[in-house]
Design a protein around this motif. Structure first.
Motif, PDB file in Angstrom:
ATOM      1  N   ARG A  45       0.829  -1.206   0.000  1.00 20.49           N
ATOM      2  CA  ARG A  45       0.000   0.000   0.000  1.00 20.49           C
ATOM      3  C   ARG A  45       0.861   1.253   0.000  1.00 20.49           C
ATOM      4  O   ARG A  45       1.938   1.277   0.591  1.00 20.49           O
ATOM      5  CB  ARG A  45      -0.927   0.028   1.207  1.00 20.49           C
ATOM      6  CG  ARG A  45      -1.930  -1.107   1.269  1.00 20.49           C
ATOM      7  CD  ARG A  45      -2.886  -1.095   0.137  1.00 20.49           C
ATOM      8  NE  ARG A  45      -3.673   0.130   0.177  1.00 20.49           N
ATOM      9  CZ  ARG A  45      -4.807   0.312  -0.447  1.00 20.49           C
ATOM     10  NH1 ARG A  45      -5.310  -0.647  -1.185  1.00 20.49           N
ATOM     11  NH2 ARG A  45      -5.461   1.438  -0.351  1.00 20.49           N
ATOM     12  N   LYS A  46       0.359   2.281  -0.663  1.00 22.29           N
ATOM     13  CA  LYS A  46       1.073   3.553  -0.715  1.00 22.29           C
ATOM     14  C   LYS A  46       0.588   4.455   0.416  1.00 22.29           C
ATOM     15  O   LYS A  46      -0.585   4.441   0.774  1.00 22.29           O
ATOM     16  CB  LYS A  46       0.865   4.227  -2.064  1.00 22.29           C
ATOM     17  CG  LYS A  46       1.509   3.460  -3.193  1.00 22.29           C
ATOM     18  CD  LYS A  46       1.376   4.187  -4.494  1.00 22.29           C
ATOM     19  CE  LYS A  46       2.060   3.354  -5.583  1.00 22.29           C
ATOM     20  NZ  LYS A  46       1.968   3.984  -6.887  1.00 22.29           N
ATOM     21  N   VAL A  47       1.517   5.228   0.949  1.00 22.85           N
ATOM     22  CA  VAL A  47       1.219   6.156   2.035  1.00 22.85           C
ATOM     23  C   VAL A  47       1.621   7.550   1.576  1.00 22.85           C
ATOM     24  O   VAL A  47       2.688   7.736   0.986  1.00 22.85           O
ATOM     25  CB  VAL A  47       2.002   5.777   3.312  1.00 22.85           C
ATOM     26  CG1 VAL A  47       1.812   6.807   4.402  1.00 22.85           C
ATOM     27  CG2 VAL A  47       1.587   4.400   3.802  1.00 22.85           C
ATOM     28  N   TYR A  48       0.763   8.505   1.860  1.00 21.25           N
ATOM     29  CA  TYR A  48       1.045   9.892   1.510  1.00 21.25           C
ATOM     30  C   TYR A  48       1.047  10.734   2.777  1.00 21.25           C
ATOM     31  O   TYR A  48       0.246  10.499   3.684  1.00 21.25           O
ATOM     32  CB  TYR A  48      -0.018  10.431   0.545  1.00 21.25           C
ATOM     33  CG  TYR A  48      -0.005   9.738  -0.789  1.00 21.25           C
ATOM     34  CD1 TYR A  48       0.730  10.239  -1.841  1.00 21.25           C
ATOM     35  CD2 TYR A  48      -0.722   8.555  -0.997  1.00 21.25           C
ATOM     36  CE1 TYR A  48       0.756   9.604  -3.076  1.00 21.25           C
ATOM     37  CE2 TYR A  48      -0.702   7.908  -2.216  1.00 21.25           C
ATOM     38  CZ  TYR A  48       0.034   8.442  -3.250  1.00 21.25           C
ATOM     39  OH  TYR A  48       0.062   7.809  -4.464  1.00 21.25           O
ATOM     40  N   ILE A  49       1.959  11.696   2.836  1.00 14.28           N
ATOM     41  CA  ILE A  49       1.973  12.624   3.966  1.00 14.28           C
ATOM     42  C   ILE A  49       1.678  14.024   3.446  1.00 14.28           C
ATOM     43  O   ILE A  49       2.036  14.375   2.320  1.00 14.28           O
ATOM     44  CB  ILE A  49       3.312  12.596   4.730  1.00 14.28           C
ATOM     45  CG1 ILE A  49       4.497  12.871   3.806  1.00 14.28           C
ATOM     46  CG2 ILE A  49       3.506  11.288   5.460  1.00 14.28           C
ATOM     47  CD1 ILE A  49       5.812  13.044   4.535  1.00 14.28           C
ATOM     48  N   GLN A  50       1.015  14.799   4.288  1.00 15.82           N
ATOM     49  CA  GLN A  50       0.624  16.148   3.887  1.00 15.82           C
ATOM     50  C   GLN A  50       1.751  17.129   4.188  1.00 15.82           C
ATOM     51  O   GLN A  50       2.349  17.097   5.267  1.00 15.82           O
ATOM     52  CB  GLN A  50      -0.634  16.572   4.639  1.00 15.82           C
ATOM     53  CG  GLN A  50      -1.179  17.907   4.196  1.00 15.82           C
ATOM     54  CD  GLN A  50      -2.507  18.234   4.842  1.00 15.82           C
ATOM     55  OE1 GLN A  50      -2.936  17.565   5.770  1.00 15.82           O
ATOM     56  NE2 GLN A  50      -3.158  19.261   4.348  1.00 15.82           N
ATOM     57  N   GLN A  51       2.021  17.971   3.214  1.00 20.33           N
ATOM     58  CA  GLN A  51       3.001  19.031   3.402  1.00 20.33           C
ATOM     59  C   GLN A  51       2.463  20.004   4.455  1.00 20.33           C
ATOM     60  O   GLN A  51       1.287  20.356   4.434  1.00 20.33           O
ATOM     61  CB  GLN A  51       3.242  19.757   2.076  1.00 20.33           C
ATOM     62  CG  GLN A  51       4.269  20.844   2.131  1.00 20.33           C
ATOM     63  CD  GLN A  51       5.671  20.307   2.336  1.00 20.33           C
ATOM     64  OE1 GLN A  51       5.969  19.166   2.021  1.00 20.33           O
ATOM     65  NE2 GLN A  51       6.519  21.135   2.888  1.00 20.33           N
ATOM     66  N   THR A  52       3.309  20.436   5.369  1.00 20.75           N
ATOM     67  CA  THR A  52       2.898  21.338   6.435  1.00 20.75           C
ATOM     68  C   THR A  52       2.297  22.618   5.860  1.00 20.75           C
ATOM     69  O   THR A  52       2.835  23.194   4.928  1.00 20.75           O
ATOM     70  CB  THR A  52       4.107  21.689   7.325  1.00 20.75           C
ATOM     71  OG1 THR A  52       4.731  20.484   7.738  1.00 20.75           O
ATOM     72  CG2 THR A  52       3.672  22.463   8.560  1.00 20.75           C
ATOM     73  N   ASN A  53       1.195  23.038   6.432  1.00 21.17           N
ATOM     74  CA  ASN A  53       0.490  24.267   6.037  1.00 21.17           C
ATOM     75  C   ASN A  53       0.137  24.298   4.557  1.00 21.17           C
ATOM     76  O   ASN A  53       0.232  25.338   3.904  1.00 21.17           O
ATOM     77  CB  ASN A  53       1.323  25.510   6.396  1.00 21.17           C
ATOM     78  CG  ASN A  53       1.574  25.612   7.877  1.00 21.17           C
ATOM     79  OD1 ASN A  53       0.744  25.214   8.669  1.00 21.17           O
ATOM     80  ND2 ASN A  53       2.721  26.128   8.250  1.00 21.17           N
TER      81      ASN A  53
END
Length: 81
Positions: free
Chosen positions: A43-51
């Motif tokens: 599975r792929k995981v994505y992280i959100q860029q701050t602000n």
């Protein structure tokens, strides 16, 4: 009621509110760690860029270890209160 005891009550209420907020964040972080732990390796995981509303592809195991460290730090902060 004296000014000193009123300030003490306000401080206790403020600290209680901080503890409640930290407990809420700890519960949320536990869910994140559990979700990441139960993902399939593919599975792929994505992280959100701050602000930002931009997400970047991330390594699942690195994201999991970072989430665990953050959870441990939150628990330590709660104990220090």
């Amino acid at each position: 009621m004296s000014s000193k005891s009123r300030d003490n009550e306000d401080n206790c209420e403020g600290q209680s509110a901080l503890k409640e907020e930290l407990n809420k964040k700890i519960k949320e972080q536990k869910v994140v760690v559990d979700e990441l732990s139960n993902l399939k390796k593919t599975r792929k995981v994505y992280i959100q860029q701050t602000n930002s509303n931009i997400f970047f592809l991330a390594d699942r195991s690195q994201t999991l270890s970072a989430s665990k460290k953050e959870l441990d730090n939150m628990k330590k902060d709660l104990q220090d209160m």
